[in-house]
Design an enzyme around this catalytic site. Structure first.
Site, PDB file in Angstrom:
ATOM      1  N   SER A  64       0.798  -1.236   0.000  1.00 36.88           N
ATOM      2  CA  SER A  64       0.000   0.000   0.000  1.00 36.88           C
ATOM      3  C   SER A  64       0.827   1.280   0.000  1.00 36.88           C
ATOM      4  O   SER A  64       0.271   2.357  -0.208  1.00 36.88           O
ATOM      5  CB  SER A  64      -0.927   0.024   1.213  1.00 36.88           C
ATOM      6  OG  SER A  64      -2.006  -0.823   0.970  1.00 36.88           O
ATOM      7  N   LYS A  67       0.387   3.314  -2.944  1.00 43.67           N
ATOM      8  CA  LYS A  67      -0.851   4.092  -3.146  1.00 43.67           C
ATOM      9  C   LYS A  67      -0.594   5.604  -3.085  1.00 43.67           C
ATOM     10  O   LYS A  67      -1.189   6.376  -3.831  1.00 43.67           O
ATOM     11  CB  LYS A  67      -1.879   3.739  -2.070  1.00 43.67           C
ATOM     12  CG  LYS A  67      -2.412   2.324  -2.142  1.00 43.67           C
ATOM     13  CD  LYS A  67      -3.245   2.038  -0.888  1.00 43.67           C
ATOM     14  CE  LYS A  67      -3.876   0.655  -0.925  1.00 43.67           C
ATOM     15  NZ  LYS A  67      -4.544   0.339   0.354  1.00 43.67           N
ATOM     16  N   TYR A 191      -3.001  -3.330 -10.490  1.00 44.53           N
ATOM     17  CA  TYR A 191      -2.891  -2.740  -9.151  1.00 44.53           C
ATOM     18  C   TYR A 191      -2.042  -3.650  -8.252  1.00 44.53           C
ATOM     19  O   TYR A 191      -1.168  -3.176  -7.508  1.00 44.53           O
ATOM     20  CB  TYR A 191      -4.297  -2.522  -8.588  1.00 44.53           C
ATOM     21  CG  TYR A 191      -4.343  -2.342  -7.093  1.00 44.53           C
ATOM     22  CD1 TYR A 191      -3.967  -1.140  -6.499  1.00 44.53           C
ATOM     23  CD2 TYR A 191      -4.760  -3.388  -6.262  1.00 44.53           C
ATOM     24  CE1 TYR A 191      -3.997  -0.996  -5.114  1.00 44.53           C
ATOM     25  CE2 TYR A 191      -4.786  -3.249  -4.887  1.00 44.53           C
ATOM     26  CZ  TYR A 191      -4.409  -2.060  -4.318  1.00 44.53           C
ATOM     27  OH  TYR A 191      -4.430  -1.912  -2.954  1.00 44.53           O
ATOM     28  N   TYR A 243      -4.792   4.229   7.779  1.00 46.18           N
ATOM     29  CA  TYR A 243      -6.155   3.656   7.795  1.00 46.18           C
ATOM     30  C   TYR A 243      -6.897   4.000   9.085  1.00 46.18           C
ATOM     31  O   TYR A 243      -6.883   5.136   9.514  1.00 46.18           O
ATOM     32  CB  TYR A 243      -6.117   2.133   7.600  1.00 46.18           C
ATOM     33  CG  TYR A 243      -5.167   1.685   6.556  1.00 46.18           C
ATOM     34  CD1 TYR A 243      -5.383   2.041   5.226  1.00 46.18           C
ATOM     35  CD2 TYR A 243      -4.053   0.922   6.864  1.00 46.18           C
ATOM     36  CE1 TYR A 243      -4.514   1.619   4.242  1.00 46.18           C
ATOM     37  CE2 TYR A 243      -3.180   0.497   5.887  1.00 46.18           C
ATOM     38  CZ  TYR A 243      -3.414   0.853   4.581  1.00 46.18           C
ATOM     39  OH  TYR A 243      -2.559   0.451   3.623  1.00 46.18           O
ATOM     40  N   VAL A 261       1.355  -3.746   3.767  1.00 44.67           N
ATOM     41  CA  VAL A 261       1.349  -5.056   4.437  1.00 44.67           C
ATOM     42  C   VAL A 261       2.625  -5.864   4.163  1.00 44.67           C
ATOM     43  O   VAL A 261       2.804  -6.931   4.727  1.00 44.67           O
ATOM     44  CB  VAL A 261       0.103  -5.904   4.078  1.00 44.67           C
ATOM     45  CG1 VAL A 261      -1.154  -5.294   4.667  1.00 44.67           C
ATOM     46  CG2 VAL A 261      -0.019  -6.101   2.580  1.00 44.67           C
TER      47      VAL A 261
END
Ligand code: GLN
Length: 420
Positions: A64, A67, A191, A243, A261
């Site tokens: 992530s 992102k 992705y 998050y 992760v």
């Protein structure tokens, strides 16, 4: 002299080393093959100095963390307005793979959760390009940020593709709401590939330092993002990067950050540093347990928290002197440091509350290293008003920090003819 900074980092890493809490991510089967004992810490300054300790050269998948940069790329390729139309910037308080959509529009809540990240991924490049072309643009960006060629871990990529039911479900929901239009399988595969790009903690520190440096990669000097794009990116990282533990993170660490992760966490402290940790055991939110501890320790020891209140900028007026006597007396204001709004306000407040009795006034900027535009305009207006009050104002600007110094009616540049 050998700089003590690496020893200092080693001390922080030693203090956090015993931590073995958390679990490897297992929903991507290939990630369970990583050695959970890895622990690396790296730091890069905006001047391009890099320090690292432990397993900072071991490669792992970005997951992530990608992102954040892909959101920046979408901003770069499509502009702020087009991206905001598709992805909101509200913290969702939901897990990273939550089904978090705005009820009325179907917009994902933010680009750091999967729904928003998958959408941002589709906003890279021109409309209509295929998944491979889009991945190439993303890959290029990540290499530019790291300053080296990065590889993809194909096993992790394929492992995620095989187990991506949930992300496929998210992509189908996005399609059903018209937020994305590309085929769900293609988008999720590309992705997952973006998430499988391999980096080291050292790479992440440099990538973060690029954000800290306003978008210019500090080692290669290449501009990757504009200042406005970085501001947007860091704002979203601060509010949504961790998050559903973003609030805990902001209060305890106070650095815009992004986790993955794969075990990485990257933090960017504007105008100062990029920091990165790699430790693969995760908490229930999917954030590295030891990474969080390390950031907490660094931020406390080094006072890096963004909301850390620094001593007020009182040193702006560095010295005030009166030179000469009578009619020829000159009042000299020596300013120093960085002049922004608050510093300029202090100078103006000072001049208006305590107007100098001397006719000739010298504003000496020799010790000033930067003047923000707002401060420049404020200072010039202040000087113009001093002239209206009957003063002769001179500006000493040997370092050329005051561009375009004419406030409209001719403040003199350079010291007055008499010695100051
Ligand atoms: N590739 C992962 C996913 O989409 C990334 C998640 C993460 O790092 N939090 O599920």
């Amino acid at each position: 002299m050998r700089t003590p900074v690496p020893d200092y980092l080693a001390e922080v890493a030693d203090a956090c080393a015993p931590s073995t809490g958390g679990e490897l991510a297992s929903y991507i089967p290939e990630l369970t093959r990583v050695d959970p004992r890895y622990f690396g810490l790296a730091m890069a300054t905006v001047d391009g100095s890099i320090y690292s300790v432990g397993d900072a050269e071991v490669e792992f998948t970005m997951q992530s963390i990608s992102k954040a940069f892909v959101y920046g790329l979408a901003l770069r390729d499509r502009g702020m307005r087009a991206v905001l139309e598709k992805v909101d910037v509200e913290p969702s308080g939901d897990p990273f793979d939550g089904l978090s959509f705005e009820a009325s529009t179907g917009r994902p809540r933010n680009p750091m959760i999967n729904a928003g990240a998958i959408t941002a991924h589709t906003l890279v490049g021109k409309e209509g390009i295929d998944a491979d072309e889009r991945f190439d643009l993303i890959h290029r960006l990540l290499c530019d940020l790291a300053g080296r060629e990065l590889r993809v871990d194909d096993e992790v990529w394929q492992s995620e593709v095989r187990t991506s039911d949930r992300n496929l479900a998210i992509a189908h929901m996005l399609r059903s709401k018209g937020v994305i239009t590309d085929p769900a399988e293609e988008v999720i595969s590309a992705y997952a590939r973006q998430c499988a790009v391999l980096v080291t903690a050292r790479d992440l520190a440099v990538m973060a330092a690029t954000l800290a440096n306003g978008g210019v990669q500090p080692v290669t000097g290449k501009r990757v993002f504009s200042g406005a794009q970085v501001r947007q990116l860091l704002s979203v990282m601060l509010t949504c990067g961790m998050y559903d533990s973003a609030g805990d993170w902001v209060s305890a660490v106070g650095i815009p950050a992004k986790s993955g992760v794969g075990g990485g966490i990257l933090g960017a402290l504007p105008s100062q540093l990029g920091i990165a940790t790699f430790s693969p055991r995760l908490d229930a939110h999917g954030n590295s347990v030891r990474g969080i501890q390390t950031f907490e320790r660094l931020t406390a020891d080094m006072r890096l928290h963004l909301m850390e209140v620094a001593p007020p900028a009182r040193s702006v007026v560095h010295a005030v002197r009166v030179v000469g006597e009578g009619e020829d007396a000159v009042r000299v204001f020596e300013l120093s440091g960085l002049l922004g709004f608050t510093a300029a306000e202090r100078v103006l407040q000072w001049l208006s509350a305590d107007p100098p009795p001397e006719r000739i006034v010298v504003v000496d900027l020799t010790e000033v290293h930067h003047i923000e535009d707002v401060a420049r305009r404020m200072l010039l207006e202040g000087m113009r008003r001093m002239r209206l009050d009957g003063h002769v104002v001179h500006v000493v600007d040997s370092g050329d920090v005051l561009p375009d110094p004419d406030p409209g009616d001719g403040v003199m540049l350079g010291p007055p003819p008499m010695a100051i």
